[in-house]
Design a protein around this motif. Structure first.
Motif, PDB file in Angstrom:
ATOM      1  N   ILE A 111       0.837  -1.189   0.000  1.00 36.93           N
ATOM      2  CA  ILE A 111       0.000   0.000   0.000  1.00 36.93           C
ATOM      3  C   ILE A 111       0.879   1.248   0.000  1.00 36.93           C
ATOM      4  O   ILE A 111       1.976   1.252   0.560  1.00 36.93           O
ATOM      5  CB  ILE A 111      -0.982   0.031   1.195  1.00 36.93           C
ATOM      6  N   ASP A 112       0.386   2.276  -0.646  1.00 38.53           N
ATOM      7  CA  ASP A 112       1.021   3.590  -0.666  1.00 38.53           C
ATOM      8  C   ASP A 112       0.026   4.581  -0.084  1.00 38.53           C
ATOM      9  O   ASP A 112      -1.119   4.662  -0.556  1.00 38.53           O
ATOM     10  CB  ASP A 112       1.369   3.999  -2.109  1.00 38.53           C
ATOM     11  N   PHE A 113       0.445   5.332   0.904  1.00 37.46           N
ATOM     12  CA  PHE A 113      -0.433   6.287   1.567  1.00 37.46           C
ATOM     13  C   PHE A 113       0.436   7.333   2.248  1.00 37.46           C
ATOM     14  O   PHE A 113       1.658   7.272   2.166  1.00 37.46           O
ATOM     15  CB  PHE A 113      -1.356   5.576   2.572  1.00 37.46           C
ATOM     16  N   ALA A 114      -0.178   8.298   2.891  1.00 33.30           N
ATOM     17  CA  ALA A 114       0.571   9.314   3.631  1.00 33.30           C
ATOM     18  C   ALA A 114       0.115   9.305   5.082  1.00 33.30           C
ATOM     19  O   ALA A 114      -1.067   9.136   5.370  1.00 33.30           O
ATOM     20  CB  ALA A 114       0.346  10.696   3.026  1.00 33.30           C
ATOM     21  N   VAL A 115       1.077   9.470   5.981  1.00 32.85           N
ATOM     22  CA  VAL A 115       0.780   9.623   7.406  1.00 32.85           C
ATOM     23  C   VAL A 115       1.341  10.975   7.822  1.00 32.85           C
ATOM     24  O   VAL A 115       2.544  11.215   7.703  1.00 32.85           O
ATOM     25  CB  VAL A 115       1.420   8.508   8.256  1.00 32.85           C
ATOM     26  N   ASP A 116       0.454  11.847   8.256  1.00 27.73           N
ATOM     27  CA  ASP A 116       0.841  13.196   8.671  1.00 27.73           C
ATOM     28  C   ASP A 116       1.697  13.882   7.610  1.00 27.73           C
ATOM     29  O   ASP A 116       2.691  14.534   7.902  1.00 27.73           O
ATOM     30  CB  ASP A 116       1.555  13.159  10.025  1.00 27.73           C
ATOM     31  N   GLY A 117       1.297  13.691   6.354  1.00 26.92           N
ATOM     32  CA  GLY A 117       1.962  14.345   5.234  1.00 26.92           C
ATOM     33  C   GLY A 117       3.186  13.635   4.690  1.00 26.92           C
ATOM     34  O   GLY A 117       3.733  14.052   3.676  1.00 26.92           O
ATOM     35  N   ARG A 118       3.618  12.561   5.342  1.00 25.97           N
ATOM     36  CA  ARG A 118       4.793  11.815   4.874  1.00 25.97           C
ATOM     37  C   ARG A 118       4.362  10.619   4.051  1.00 25.97           C
ATOM     38  O   ARG A 118       3.629   9.750   4.546  1.00 25.97           O
ATOM     39  CB  ARG A 118       5.613  11.294   6.070  1.00 25.97           C
ATOM     40  N   PRO A 119       4.814  10.529   2.800  1.00 25.69           N
ATOM     41  CA  PRO A 119       4.471   9.363   1.979  1.00 25.69           C
ATOM     42  C   PRO A 119       5.037   8.082   2.590  1.00 25.69           C
ATOM     43  O   PRO A 119       6.157   8.074   3.111  1.00 25.69           O
ATOM     44  CB  PRO A 119       5.134   9.656   0.636  1.00 25.69           C
ATOM     45  N   ARG A 120       4.273   7.037   2.525  1.00 26.77           N
ATOM     46  CA  ARG A 120       4.679   5.723   3.060  1.00 26.77           C
ATOM     47  C   ARG A 120       4.325   4.643   2.056  1.00 26.77           C
ATOM     48  O   ARG A 120       3.311   4.732   1.365  1.00 26.77           O
ATOM     49  CB  ARG A 120       3.938   5.411   4.367  1.00 26.77           C
ATOM     50  N   THR A 121       5.154   3.623   2.007  1.00 26.70           N
ATOM     51  CA  THR A 121       4.862   2.397   1.261  1.00 26.70           C
ATOM     52  C   THR A 121       5.087   1.254   2.234  1.00 26.70           C
ATOM     53  O   THR A 121       6.126   1.193   2.888  1.00 26.70           O
ATOM     54  CB  THR A 121       5.786   2.244   0.034  1.00 26.70           C
ATOM     55  N   GLU A 122       4.118   0.383   2.342  1.00 27.89           N
ATOM     56  CA  GLU A 122       4.212  -0.741   3.287  1.00 27.89           C
ATOM     57  C   GLU A 122       3.734  -2.022   2.641  1.00 27.89           C
ATOM     58  O   GLU A 122       2.831  -2.018   1.819  1.00 27.89           O
ATOM     59  CB  GLU A 122       3.349  -0.480   4.528  1.00 27.89           C
ATOM     60  N   ARG A 123       4.343  -3.108   3.062  1.00 27.73           N
ATOM     61  CA  ARG A 123       3.868  -4.453   2.718  1.00 27.73           C
ATOM     62  C   ARG A 123       3.243  -5.010   3.987  1.00 27.73           C
ATOM     63  O   ARG A 123       3.897  -5.103   5.016  1.00 27.73           O
ATOM     64  CB  ARG A 123       5.024  -5.321   2.241  1.00 27.73           C
ATOM     65  N   ILE A 124       1.975  -5.330   3.887  1.00 25.50           N
ATOM     66  CA  ILE A 124       1.219  -5.724   5.079  1.00 25.50           C
ATOM     67  C   ILE A 124       0.414  -6.988   4.814  1.00 25.50           C
ATOM     68  O   ILE A 124       0.088  -7.314   3.672  1.00 25.50           O
ATOM     69  CB  ILE A 124       0.253  -4.597   5.514  1.00 25.50           C
ATOM     70  N   ALA A 125       0.079  -7.674   5.882  1.00 27.49           N
ATOM     71  CA  ALA A 125      -0.872  -8.783   5.798  1.00 27.49           C
ATOM     72  C   ALA A 125      -2.262  -8.180   5.598  1.00 27.49           C
ATOM     73  O   ALA A 125      -2.545  -7.077   6.088  1.00 27.49           O
ATOM     74  CB  ALA A 125      -0.831  -9.613   7.085  1.00 27.49           C
ATOM     75  N   PRO A 126      -3.146  -8.865   4.890  1.00 25.05           N
ATOM     76  CA  PRO A 126      -4.480  -8.310   4.629  1.00 25.05           C
ATOM     77  C   PRO A 126      -5.289  -8.003   5.887  1.00 25.05           C
ATOM     78  O   PRO A 126      -6.161  -7.135   5.868  1.00 25.05           O
ATOM     79  CB  PRO A 126      -5.178  -9.395   3.810  1.00 25.05           C
ATOM     80  N   ASN A 127      -5.011  -8.695   6.994  1.00 21.89           N
ATOM     81  CA  ASN A 127      -5.789  -8.465   8.219  1.00 21.89           C
ATOM     82  C   ASN A 127      -5.173  -7.420   9.150  1.00 21.89           C
ATOM     83  O   ASN A 127      -5.649  -7.224  10.261  1.00 21.89           O
ATOM     84  CB  ASN A 127      -5.997  -9.780   8.966  1.00 21.89           C
ATOM     85  N   THR A 128      -4.155  -6.701   8.703  1.00 18.23           N
ATOM     86  CA  THR A 128      -3.536  -5.655   9.519  1.00 18.23           C
ATOM     87  C   THR A 128      -4.506  -4.489   9.662  1.00 18.23           C
ATOM     88  O   THR A 128      -5.046  -3.996   8.680  1.00 18.23           O
ATOM     89  CB  THR A 128      -2.236  -5.150   8.859  1.00 18.23           C
ATOM     90  N   VAL A 129      -4.705  -4.056  10.902  1.00 17.66           N
ATOM     91  CA  VAL A 129      -5.544  -2.883  11.115  1.00 17.66           C
ATOM     92  C   VAL A 129      -4.656  -1.643  11.220  1.00 17.66           C
ATOM     93  O   VAL A 129      -3.490  -1.722  11.614  1.00 17.66           O
ATOM     94  CB  VAL A 129      -6.477  -3.008  12.347  1.00 17.66           C
ATOM     95  N   LEU A 130      -5.224  -0.510  10.862  1.00 19.33           N
ATOM     96  CA  LEU A 130      -4.472   0.737  10.830  1.00 19.33           C
ATOM     97  C   LEU A 130      -3.859   1.056  12.189  1.00 19.33           C
ATOM     98  O   LEU A 130      -2.708   1.497  12.261  1.00 19.33           O
ATOM     99  CB  LEU A 130      -5.381   1.876  10.355  1.00 19.33           C
ATOM    100  N   LEU A 131      -4.589   0.843  13.263  1.00 19.51           N
ATOM    101  CA  LEU A 131      -4.068   1.108  14.607  1.00 19.51           C
ATOM    102  C   LEU A 131      -2.756   0.374  14.832  1.00 19.51           C
ATOM    103  O   LEU A 131      -1.769   0.955  15.296  1.00 19.51           O
ATOM    104  CB  LEU A 131      -5.096   0.692  15.667  1.00 19.51           C
ATOM    105  N   ASP A 132      -2.712  -0.911  14.498  1.00 21.26           N
ATOM    106  CA  ASP A 132      -1.495  -1.694  14.708  1.00 21.26           C
ATOM    107  C   ASP A 132      -0.351  -1.210  13.822  1.00 21.26           C
ATOM    108  O   ASP A 132       0.799  -1.150  14.261  1.00 21.26           O
ATOM    109  CB  ASP A 132      -1.764  -3.178  14.450  1.00 21.26           C
ATOM    110  N   LEU A 133      -0.658  -0.852  12.586  1.00 22.96           N
ATOM    111  CA  LEU A 133       0.375  -0.346  11.697  1.00 22.96           C
ATOM    112  C   LEU A 133       0.978   0.943  12.259  1.00 22.96           C
ATOM    113  O   LEU A 133       2.204   1.084  12.341  1.00 22.96           O
ATOM    114  CB  LEU A 133      -0.208  -0.093  10.298  1.00 22.96           C
TER     115      LEU A 133
END
Length: 177
Positions: free
Chosen positions: A15-37
């Protein structure tokens, strides 16, 4: 969002997204919740883990400006989106007007609900810069304050609206330069 099989580790999503304006790319398990990430991968402990069922609001973040309980949001759903946390509200070492208001008015009590309340207040004041008490109560009703500091939270929201309103002319002057 791409998915692939990676041997023994199972399916992973990129996934590619931004957290507080910083671009991020992460490889995650499908069941990962945003809180844990946010907490486990980025160490963002200001996003509180509490009920983990989406009912208390301690983990509230803004996803594309909309308040969301990060404990009930699958991380893959933020692909291509902007996530704001309480950690991103301050700028240049200065608290945001909402954070300042909570500090001034004692709207933080034990502090556990505070990050979620700050994020709700931020979203509310973006939508309605001069909310009445009924509107404020309606918005904060989605978050639980175990210290029963609701009146101080309402006072904090009102004060934040004043601080933002007072800062507007200064921002306009700075933008004109």
């Amino acid at each position: 969002m791409n998915s692939d099989m990676t041997g023994d580790t199972g399916t992973r999503l990129t996934i590619d997204f931004a957290v507080d304006g910083r671009p991020r790319t992460e490889r995650i398990a499908p069941n990962t919740v945003l809180l844990d990430l946010l907490r486990d991968r980025y160490g963002m402990t200001g996003v509180k883990a509490s009920c983990e069922r989406g009912v208390c609001g301690a983990c509230t973040t803004l996803i594309d400006g909309t308040p969301s309980a990060s404990c009930s949001v699958f991380a893959f759903s933020v692909d291509g989106r902007d996530v704001e946390t309480v950690a991103g509200q301050a700028s240049g070492g200065e608290l945001s007007p909402v954070q300042r208001a909570f500090a001034e008015c004692g709207g933080f009590q034990c502090g556990y609900c505070t990050p979620g309340m700050i994020m709700l207040t931020t979203a509310l004041l973006r939508e309605d810069p001069e909310p009445d008490d009924e509107t404020i109560r309606s918005w904060i009703s989605s978050n639980v304050c175990r210290c029963t500091g609701y009146q101080m939270i309402i006072d904090s929201v009102r004060r934040a609206a004043e601080l933002i309103r007072d800062d507007e002319p200064a921002r306009d002057i700075e933008d004109a330069r």
